[in-house]
Motif scaffolding. Structure first.
Motif, mmCIF file in Angstrom:
data_model
loop_
_atom_site.group_PDB
_atom_site.id
_atom_site.type_symbol
_atom_site.label_atom_id
_atom_site.label_comp_id
_atom_site.label_asym_id
_atom_site.label_seq_id
_atom_site.Cartn_x
_atom_site.Cartn_y
_atom_site.Cartn_z
ATOM 1 N N HIS A 222 25.841 -8.962 -33.720
ATOM 2 C CA HIS A 222 26.720 -8.329 -32.907
ATOM 3 C C HIS A 222 27.528 -7.201 -33.900
ATOM 4 O O HIS A 222 27.071 -6.346 -34.077
ATOM 5 C CB HIS A 222 27.563 -8.947 -32.137
ATOM 6 N N ALA A 223 28.759 -7.933 -34.217
ATOM 7 C CA ALA A 223 29.598 -6.766 -35.013
ATOM 8 C C ALA A 223 30.139 -7.570 -36.074
ATOM 9 O O ALA A 223 29.912 -7.314 -37.264
ATOM 10 C CB ALA A 223 30.728 -6.272 -34.035
ATOM 11 N N PHE A 224 31.311 -8.262 -35.729
ATOM 12 C CA PHE A 224 32.247 -8.996 -36.709
ATOM 13 C C PHE A 224 31.322 -9.965 -37.695
ATOM 14 O O PHE A 224 31.529 -10.284 -38.753
ATOM 15 C CB PHE A 224 33.196 -9.955 -36.096
ATOM 16 N N ASP A 225 30.288 -10.346 -37.058
ATOM 17 C CA ASP A 225 29.145 -11.412 -37.756
ATOM 18 C C ASP A 225 28.485 -10.551 -39.117
ATOM 19 O O ASP A 225 28.100 -11.526 -39.908
ATOM 20 C CB ASP A 225 28.277 -12.098 -37.140
ATOM 21 N N ILE A 226 28.267 -9.207 -38.905
ATOM 22 C CA ILE A 226 27.509 -8.580 -39.929
ATOM 23 C C ILE A 226 28.395 -7.495 -40.829
ATOM 24 O O ILE A 226 28.204 -7.415 -41.864
ATOM 25 C CB ILE A 226 26.258 -8.017 -39.274
ATOM 26 N N PHE A 227 29.618 -7.258 -39.894
ATOM 27 C CA PHE A 227 30.391 -5.836 -40.436
ATOM 28 C C PHE A 227 31.406 -6.408 -41.355
ATOM 29 O O PHE A 227 31.830 -6.005 -42.342
ATOM 30 C CB PHE A 227 30.896 -4.933 -39.453
ATOM 31 N N VAL A 374 38.028 1.076 -37.049
ATOM 32 C CA VAL A 374 37.630 -0.075 -38.163
ATOM 33 C C VAL A 374 38.657 -0.871 -38.590
ATOM 34 O O VAL A 374 39.534 -0.349 -38.963
ATOM 35 C CB VAL A 374 36.626 0.748 -39.369
ATOM 36 N N ALA A 375 38.459 -2.197 -38.664
ATOM 37 C CA ALA A 375 39.552 -3.076 -39.028
ATOM 38 C C ALA A 375 39.557 -2.943 -40.563
ATOM 39 O O ALA A 375 38.809 -2.668 -41.209
ATOM 40 C CB ALA A 375 39.475 -4.466 -38.442
ATOM 41 N N GLU A 376 40.843 -3.565 -41.270
ATOM 42 C CA GLU A 376 40.868 -3.530 -42.423
ATOM 43 C C GLU A 376 39.844 -4.509 -43.272
ATOM 44 O O GLU A 376 39.464 -3.960 -44.354
ATOM 45 C CB GLU A 376 42.318 -3.947 -43.075
ATOM 46 N N ASN A 377 39.480 -5.497 -42.467
ATOM 47 C CA ASN A 377 38.621 -6.070 -43.134
ATOM 48 C C ASN A 377 36.992 -5.807 -43.007
ATOM 49 O O ASN A 377 35.964 -6.735 -43.282
ATOM 50 C CB ASN A 377 38.717 -7.719 -42.519
ATOM 51 N N GLY A 378 36.947 -4.718 -42.485
ATOM 52 C CA GLY A 378 35.574 -4.145 -42.167
ATOM 53 C C GLY A 378 34.921 -4.383 -40.735
ATOM 54 O O GLY A 378 34.023 -3.699 -40.315
ATOM 55 N N ASP A 379 35.669 -5.245 -39.897
ATOM 56 C CA ASP A 379 35.138 -5.543 -38.609
ATOM 57 C C ASP A 379 35.499 -4.372 -37.725
ATOM 58 O O ASP A 379 36.300 -3.703 -37.894
ATOM 59 C CB ASP A 379 36.016 -6.789 -38.058
ATOM 60 N N MET A 380 34.354 -4.435 -36.786
ATOM 61 C CA MET A 380 34.433 -3.094 -36.025
ATOM 62 C C MET A 380 33.563 -3.538 -34.577
ATOM 63 O O MET A 380 32.825 -4.584 -34.602
ATOM 64 C CB MET A 380 33.850 -1.838 -36.405
#
Length: 473
Positions: A222-227, A374-380
């Protein structure tokens, strides 16, 4: 020599000896002071040396104590590692027993793959939490499988962050360890696993147990799990994709596919499909009134960009507009504090909505803003489900060019899109939409509703899943 001369001569001699005596006394006095000073200095050095000797002795004692503690700690660590090795050896033996048990069951079936109907396959969804309020796409998949008579159950690790009531029946079992999950997979005679999110569930549970028990599987990235930056090092997505037991890695878009390929995933394993969105196609007509009620519906997390929306609402305070934000999450108090500190009177934080309430709110609103960033930790975000739900009921969507969203929303065609994290640009775009002729806005809404039916639905997603199963079983 006269008498007077003799007397004078003796006087001079007397003075000479007297002066010499006084000089010697003075010199002796000086020598005594020097000796005294040297004695003081020597005593000081003796004290300094004694102090240093004491300090050295103390340091030696500290070193001795630390050395003993380190040795003791190392011995403890060695003992603990021996215990761990012993435990892991025991775990290995148990896994071997599980594998043997599974293989006996598998061999006892004696059924050719070509003879087996895919609805007879024992399927397990391996999930991190269940049933999760923010993962309606997972629930839509499970409901479809149940309604289409598939043998499916759910194994989940923890209770949901926000619980949601199910409108269908499905067996679900909670587990707390890899060992427990392995036992469930054997006991339930599971022949296929599916997992949402590469990390943590697939990388820590589904993938290693699939390798151990020889069970084929798929995973949805999905997203947070890879970004998210920290997960990129631990999600093992390249290993997963290269496994012979991995039948495919589903993901949302070309953006996601290109990213996964860049992470080393086998391109042939990547299957693009949208999340299973259970939306309702609703009739709508041209607007008689100007846009006034603007809504945002999301979790309260950084990547949703709700702080940007609040700043934009403040800029539009003199306009006849009302903003409502619905949802839940850890940033709720921060968002409320932001509104209060800005003194914004046209925007409010509301409570969470259940799925039926979401549909009702979308129908009664004039515009939805999905201000992803895009969040600071790379999550989007991948593609927020609420975008599809809004398109289905004819609600205009204003969003940002983050991740795969530009593959869905085309500015001025089926919605509106701007660059992220720009309150001024967001406010300007809202003014543009509000002032847009009704006929033009109606065309955009119609195009959006038409497009979403070609892009995403539960049936489309599940057909993709079924195709993979049919090819493999």
């Amino acid at each position: 020599m006269s008498f007077s001369e003799k007397i004078l001569s003796k006087s001079d001699m007397y003075n000479f000896y007297k002066d010499e005596y006084e000089r010697l006394l003075e010199k002796d006095k000086q020598n005594q002071e020097i000796i005294k000073s040297q004695k003081t200095e020597i005593n000081g050095k003796k004290k300094f040396i004694a102090k240093k000797k004491n300090e050295i002795a103390e340091k030696n004692e500290e070193i001795k104590t630390l050395k003993n503690e380190v040795i003791k700690s190392l011995k403890k660590d060695v003992a603990a590692r021996d215990d761990t090795i012993s435990y892991l050896n025991g775990e290995l033996e148990e896994y071997k027993e599980l594998c043997n048990s599974f293989m006996k069951k598998y061999n006892s079936h004696n059924i050719e793959k070509s003879e087996k109907d895919i609805t007879d396959i024992n399927i397990a969804y391996v999930l991190n939490s269940f049933p999760e309020h923010s993962q309606t796409f997972v629930l839509s998949e499970l409901k479809w499988l149940v309604e289409n008579d598939f043998n499916v159950c759910v194994f989940y690790k923890k209770d949901p962050y926000k619980h949601i009531d199910l409108d269908f029946e499905i067996e679900s079992v909670q587990f707390s360890s890899k060992k427990q999950l392995a036992k469930l997979l054997v006991d339930y005679d599971i022949e296929f696993m599916h997992t949402h999110f590469v990390y943590p569930m697939c990388s820590k549970f589904t993938f290693p147990l699939a390798e151990c028990l020889n069970i084929p599987f798929t995973v949805f990235a999905h997203a947070f799990d890879i970004f998210t930056k920290e997960y990129q090092k631990t999600n093992r997505v390249a290993e997963i994709g290269n496994s012979d037991l991995c039948l495919g890695i589903y993901t949302l878009s070309d953006f996601h596919k290109n990213y996964l390929v860049g992470q080393g995933v086998n391109e042939e394993k990547i299957i693009i499909t949208k999340q299973a969105t259970d939306y309702e196609i609703s009739e709508f007509s041209r607007r008689e009134d100007k846009i006034k009620n603007i809504v945002a519906i999301s979790r309260f997390v950084e990547k949703k960009g709700l702080d940007v929306l609040i700043d934009a609402a403040k800029l539009l305070e003199e306009e006849d507009l009302s903003f409502e934000i619905f949802g839940f999450g850890d940033l709720e108090e921060d968002l409320k504090s932001q509104i209060e500190s800005l003194g914004a009177r046209n925007i409010s934080i509301e409570g969470e909505l259940n799925p039926s309430d979401v549909k009702a709110k979308l129908k009664e609103s004039d515009l939805i803003v999905v201000p992803c960033k895009v969040a600071e930790n790379g999550d989007m975000d991948g593609i927020p489900t609420v975008i599809f739900e809004s398109m289905a009921v004819g609600l205009p969507v204003l969003t940002t060019s983050v991740s795969a969203i530009p593959e869905i929303i085309k500015d001025g065609e089926n919605g509106f899109i701007i660059e992220p994290e720009n309150p001024e640009l967001l406010a300007e775009k809202i003014r543009e939409i509000v002032s847009m002729p009704d006929e033009k806005l109606y065309e955009i809404r119609c195009r959006a509703q038409s497009d979403v039916q070609d892009i995403s639905s539960v049936d489309k997603t599940m057909k993709t899943y079924v195709d993979v199963l049919e090819k493999s079983f």
